[in-house]
Write an enzyme that holds these catalytic residues in place. Structure first.
Site, PDB file in Angstrom:
ATOM      1  N   LYS A 187       4.137   0.225   8.344  1.00 44.22           N
ATOM      2  CA  LYS A 187       4.012   1.493   7.629  1.00 44.22           C
ATOM      3  C   LYS A 187       5.233   2.347   7.899  1.00 44.22           C
ATOM      4  O   LYS A 187       5.529   2.699   9.040  1.00 44.22           O
ATOM      5  CB  LYS A 187       2.762   2.247   8.067  1.00 44.22           C
ATOM      6  CG  LYS A 187       2.574   3.553   7.292  1.00 44.22           C
ATOM      7  CD  LYS A 187       1.220   4.165   7.517  1.00 44.22           C
ATOM      8  CE  LYS A 187       1.036   5.388   6.608  1.00 44.22           C
ATOM      9  NZ  LYS A 187      -0.295   5.978   6.748  1.00 44.22           N
ATOM     10  N   GLY A 193       2.829   7.678   3.820  1.00 44.61           N
ATOM     11  CA  GLY A 193       3.972   6.785   3.723  1.00 44.61           C
ATOM     12  C   GLY A 193       3.639   5.529   2.941  1.00 44.61           C
ATOM     13  O   GLY A 193       2.594   5.426   2.292  1.00 44.61           O
ATOM     14  N   THR A 194       4.545   4.553   3.009  1.00 42.36           N
ATOM     15  CA  THR A 194       4.418   3.298   2.276  1.00 42.36           C
ATOM     16  C   THR A 194       4.254   2.148   3.258  1.00 42.36           C
ATOM     17  O   THR A 194       4.906   2.119   4.299  1.00 42.36           O
ATOM     18  CB  THR A 194       5.655   3.060   1.398  1.00 42.36           C
ATOM     19  OG1 THR A 194       5.843   4.199   0.545  1.00 42.36           O
ATOM     20  CG2 THR A 194       5.486   1.817   0.539  1.00 42.36           C
ATOM     21  N   VAL A 195       3.384   1.188   2.902  1.00 41.67           N
ATOM     22  CA  VAL A 195       3.116   0.049   3.770  1.00 41.67           C
ATOM     23  C   VAL A 195       3.721  -1.211   3.158  1.00 41.67           C
ATOM     24  O   VAL A 195       3.551  -1.472   1.961  1.00 41.67           O
ATOM     25  CB  VAL A 195       1.601  -0.144   3.986  1.00 41.67           C
ATOM     26  CG1 VAL A 195       1.341  -1.276   4.976  1.00 41.67           C
ATOM     27  CG2 VAL A 195       0.972   1.144   4.487  1.00 41.67           C
ATOM     28  N   ASP A 254      -9.409  11.664   7.531  1.00 42.26           N
ATOM     29  CA  ASP A 254      -9.177  11.132   6.181  1.00 42.26           C
ATOM     30  C   ASP A 254      -9.964   9.842   5.985  1.00 42.26           C
ATOM     31  O   ASP A 254      -9.425   8.815   5.574  1.00 42.26           O
ATOM     32  CB  ASP A 254      -7.691  10.894   5.937  1.00 42.26           C
ATOM     33  CG  ASP A 254      -7.363  10.761   4.445  1.00 42.26           C
ATOM     34  OD1 ASP A 254      -8.169  11.232   3.619  1.00 42.26           O
ATOM     35  OD2 ASP A 254      -6.312  10.187   4.117  1.00 42.26           O
ATOM     36  N   GLY A 311       0.815  -1.210   0.000  1.00 42.99           N
ATOM     37  CA  GLY A 311       0.000   0.000   0.000  1.00 42.99           C
ATOM     38  C   GLY A 311       0.843   1.251   0.000  1.00 42.99           C
ATOM     39  O   GLY A 311       1.974   1.250   0.490  1.00 42.99           O
ATOM     40  N   ARG A 312       0.290   2.296  -0.569  1.00 42.27           N
ATOM     41  CA  ARG A 312       0.950   3.602  -0.575  1.00 42.27           C
ATOM     42  C   ARG A 312      -0.087   4.673  -0.282  1.00 42.27           C
ATOM     43  O   ARG A 312      -1.252   4.536  -0.642  1.00 42.27           O
ATOM     44  CB  ARG A 312       1.588   3.902  -1.940  1.00 42.27           C
ATOM     45  CG  ARG A 312       2.744   2.995  -2.297  1.00 42.27           C
ATOM     46  CD  ARG A 312       3.316   3.368  -3.662  1.00 42.27           C
ATOM     47  NE  ARG A 312       4.325   2.424  -4.095  1.00 42.27           N
ATOM     48  CZ  ARG A 312       5.610   2.504  -3.778  1.00 42.27           C
ATOM     49  NH1 ARG A 312       6.020   3.519  -3.034  1.00 42.27           N
ATOM     50  NH2 ARG A 312       6.470   1.607  -4.195  1.00 42.27           N
ATOM     51  N   GLY A 313       0.344   5.733   0.375  1.00 43.76           N
ATOM     52  CA  GLY A 313      -0.548   6.848   0.668  1.00 43.76           C
ATOM     53  C   GLY A 313       0.249   8.103   0.901  1.00 43.76           C
ATOM     54  O   GLY A 313       1.488   8.110   0.807  1.00 43.76           O
TER      55      GLY A 313
END
Length: 800
Positions: free
Chosen positions: A543, A527-529, A635, A522-524
């Site tokens: 994360k 940051g990156t998971v 969010d 995952g990315r957001g």
């Protein structure tokens, strides 16, 4: 036959078969793997390739790129905002004729919207990359096109590829960031081809010039209905709104591309021979003055240009950069102006500085003093534009409630008067101000030298004493740190923060658990998971937060609060890491991924969707009203609702944008900047109103509508009042559908049929789905006081 000749012939045949294998089409039931770089489709002329393109560390997008340029130039991407990892991901042409892209855990990231084909029709399908750069899924005799990449461009238009009313070009974020950026080329609802800046906080049109009342001056026309444009191979572009332009090398047959670049300019490129090889040369661009592009420098900043240094951004006086790495966030004030004391502020003149838009009003023929008074009447007035209109013989006053799209140009016939506190007018921290040097008079210099000479002897004596004291201090500091290190070396003391389940890990432990951060799940924005396995064999999600200047104490305080949250519908945090600039959190692993990933599949029937709605509401209600601290998520969106178990139970995740407040705090508006995701954000963010838990209620309502309708709040939807493909918010769309359906159908038919997700047609409980929509519409009320609390939402959903 001579043996050497036979060997030569065999080698030639093998080489021929290898080269042809690169251009083989993808057939039904086969796939391309990210782990095999040679798995790529190549056009017959060799100009284009299609395969997995690296976009980051262990991140890949299925793409089409030019192979003839000195550097591979991407012209299309399937999953630009959701890259897959480098192990196990693949593009597959299924037996039913659907083309899908899956990641390493088998989750579908992208798929073509193709009709269900019979086994006979599907058996004749193939995926082929044409010489035009168009990736086409069609029948083996090429008579029937099922899907083609030309219908869904990213940031680039190729020759013979049409731009239509339902397609658009969206820039990438940066030179090395291929995700969707802030600029868009599309046909607006007035049938004119425009460039739009889709900013972090506001959006605005900037090409053709938005102040033009007569579009004929820009060579455009609103009077058409076809909405299409096309670039031909000779370098000539023409669209239905009468826009026409041609390349500087018009007529020469060379590879070309029309691209919306990350800086917001629309440019036509030709591939030409240069000293470094074959490279792209700009042969036309929409805007020659790049400071006219909106959003280049962000709020409260000014764009300027000169031929020596090029374009640059600078903060206004009294402001500083919000994000030192990204000018699009602009600048933030270093001062406060009281609304109740107007006499505490005054104005500073900035010559030749212009800010477009965001006018409170525009009174005519005002004096400069009168314009100042007009601005001082409004608490949110940041300054005013003042100019003399020679053609009309009048002064124009433009008070501004926001300072956006600023630029400094010598030919601008006006000035900006910036509102600042009187106490700070003597300080000037504008980065490019030429008058910021300190100057001293000769009399002051003499006084400084005299004072210096009188103190020299004293300083020498103190220096000797200080050196001796420093040696003693150094020894004591070394002993202190040795003691501190030994005291914390015991793993039983340093490992846990709150309970035995909440552990402090080292960065090395997380690197080992994730195998060097190799598997991205995952990315957001935060940051990156990565997927990992802890020493006790628990599968986890780690994360890695984006590097920030947040101190260790502040980070630990926030983690401490989040670690105390305990609810079955909230993601559980198992530990954390804080070393240097590294900030990481470790969560429980959710095998079904996010709600966003599952909404595009057939995994969620109406019962699962209803239970997800209830569980998410319970988790948010706990955050708002039941936990030890009052927490806003800020969010709420499908990407932050994770699913687990066979029943797809929800857990709210990602508190990276949370604002943690005490229950007793009365002022919940102390946010330094807007938080959330476009489409899910409550109106309070946009109008600078106090922020309460009702912003989460609004976002939750949007999520409910997306779950019922299957329509994204940021997508392009057809409304009853607008044409197909025009932007209509999902809230407006649902209300229109309900009103029109109630007015035109009998009482025996339910309005839910008009808005339900096509994946659930005929397979849902009408009463339950209608309940979700009714609750959602209450949640998305414009006035926050008209929205229910999350506890009330839970009660409404469980009451029926």
């Amino acid at each position: 036959m001579d043996i050497s000749i036979l060997i030569l012939l065999l080698c030639l045949l093998q080489a021929s078969s290898l080269s042809s294998s690169e251009t083989l089409d993808l057939l039904r039931g086969s796939s391309l793997s990210v782990e095999k770089p040679s798995d790529a489709l190549v056009s017959a002329n060799g100009e284009f390739s299609a395969g997995f393109f690296p976009v980051g560390d262990n991140a890949f997008c299925f793409s089409i790129w030019f192979t003839l340029s000195s550097a591979r130039t991407v012209v299309w991407m399937a999953n630009r905002d959701d890259p897959v990892d480098g192990k196990g991901s693949q593009l597959s042409l299924l037996k039913d004729g659907k083309l899908i892209l899956t990641n390493s855990v088998g989750i579908t990231i992208w798929a073509t919207r193709t009709p269900v084909l019979t086994s006979f029709d599907a058996s004749k399908l193939q995926l082929q990359l044409l010489n035009t750069g168009n990736l086409v899924l069609h029948s083996s005799d090429q008579s029937v096109v099922i899907w083609q990449s030309f219908d869904s461009p990213t940031d680039t238009l190729l020759p013979q590829q049409a731009l239509t009313r339902v397609s658009s070009l969206i820039s990438k974020k940066g030179e090395a960031d291929y995700s969707s950026g802030y600029y868009k080329l599309y046909f607006d609802n007035d049938n004119v081809l425009r460039l739009l800046h889709q900013g972090i906080t506001v959006s605005s049109l900037y090409w053709p010039a938005p102040w033009l009342d007569d579009l004929g001056k820009a060579g455009r026309s609103k009077y058409n209905t076809s909405r299409d444009g096309i670039l031909n191979v000779t370098g000539y572009f023409q669209s239905s709104d009468h826009l026409a332009f041609q390349a500087a090398d018009f007529g020469v047959l060379v590879p070309r591309r029309l691209t919306v670049d990350s800086d917001g300019n629309l440019r036509l490129y030709s591939l030409q021979e240069t000293n470094e090889g074959r490279d792209w040369v700009v042969t036309w661009q929409a805007l020659s003055i790049t400071c006219q592009i909106h959003g280049i420098c962000g709020p409260n900043s000014v764009c300027s240009y000169d031929h020596a240094s090029g374009r640059k951004c600078s903060c206004l006086r009294g402001f500083k950069m919000e994000d030192p790495t990204d000018w699009s966030f602009g600048c933030m004030p270093e001062f406060n102006i009281s609304c109740s004391h107007r006499n505490e502020s005054s104005f500073v003149q900035l010559a030749y500085v212009e800010f477009y838009g965001s006018d409170i009003e525009a009174p005519s023929n005002r004096s400069l003093r009168s314009c100042e008074e007009q601005c001082l009447k409004y608490c949110d007035c940041k300054g005013f534009q003042f100019k003399f209109i020679a053609d009309e013989g009048v002064n124009k006053c433009y008070p501004k409630f926001m300072l956006l799209n600023g630029r400094r140009t010598p030919n601008f016939e006006g000035d900006l008067y910036l509102r600042l506190p009187k106490a700070g007018l003597s300080h000037n921290n504008t980065p490019d101000n030429e008058n910021s040097r300190l100057e001293c008079s000769s009399e002051a210099s003499k006084q400084v030298r005299k004072t210096y000479e009188n103190k020299t002897v004293k300083l020498l004596l103190w220096f000797a004493i200080a050196v001796g004291g420093a040696e003693v201090t150094c020894v004591l500091l070394v002993l202190f740190f040795l003691f501190r290190t030994n005291r914390h070396s015991d793993p039983t003391e340093q490992g846990y923060l709150l309970t035995t389940r909440f552990r402090r890990f080292t960065f090395a432990e997380f690197r080992k658990a994730t195998k060097g951060f190799s598997e991205v799940i995952g990315r957001g924005a935060g940051g990156t998971v990565y997927k990992g396995v802890l020493p006790d064999q628990r599968v986890c999600a780690i994360k890695r937060l984006n590097e920030a200047n947040q101190g260790e104490a502040e980070f630990l305080a926030e983690v401490n609060i989040i670690g105390r949250l305990n609810h079955m519908n909230l993601i559980e945090i198992w530990g954390y890491c804080v070393e240097g600039k590294h900030r990481l959190l470790v969560y429980e692993y959710m095998e079904h991924g996010s709600l966003a990933e599952n909404l595009t599949s057939n995994a969620l029937d109406w019962e699962k969707r209803f239970e997800i709605a209830v569980g998410t509401a319970k988790g948010l209600a706990y955050l708002h009203e039941e936990c030890l601290e009052w927490v806003l998520h800020c969010d709420v969106k499908p990407q932050n609702i994770l699913l687990y178990s066979d029943h797809y139970q929800p857990k709210v995740a990602d508190f990276g944008l949370s604002k943690l407040l005490n229950r007793s705090e009365l002022d919940h508006s102390s946010f330094s900047k807007m938080r959330g995701t476009r489409g899910y954000m409550a109106p309070e963010w946009l109008y600078n109103l106090p922020i309460t838990s009702k912003v989460d209620v609004y976002s939750y309502g949007i999520v409910l509508l997306e779950m019922v309708t299957g329509k994204s709040p940021t997508g392009m939807h057809s409304s009853n009042s607008g044409g197909a493909g025009e932007y209509t918010s999902v809230v407006k769309l649902v209300k229109e559908k309900i009103n029109n359906n109630i007015a035109s159908t009998s009482a025996n038919e339910s309005w839910i049929q008009a808005i339900i997700d096509p994946r659930m047609v005929g397979k849902y409980d009408s009463a339950k789905m209608e309940l979700l929509v009714k609750v959602a519409l209450q949640c998305v009320a414009d006035d926050k006081d008209d929205r229910p609390t999350m506890n009330q939402v839970v009660e409404m959903l469980l009451r029926h």
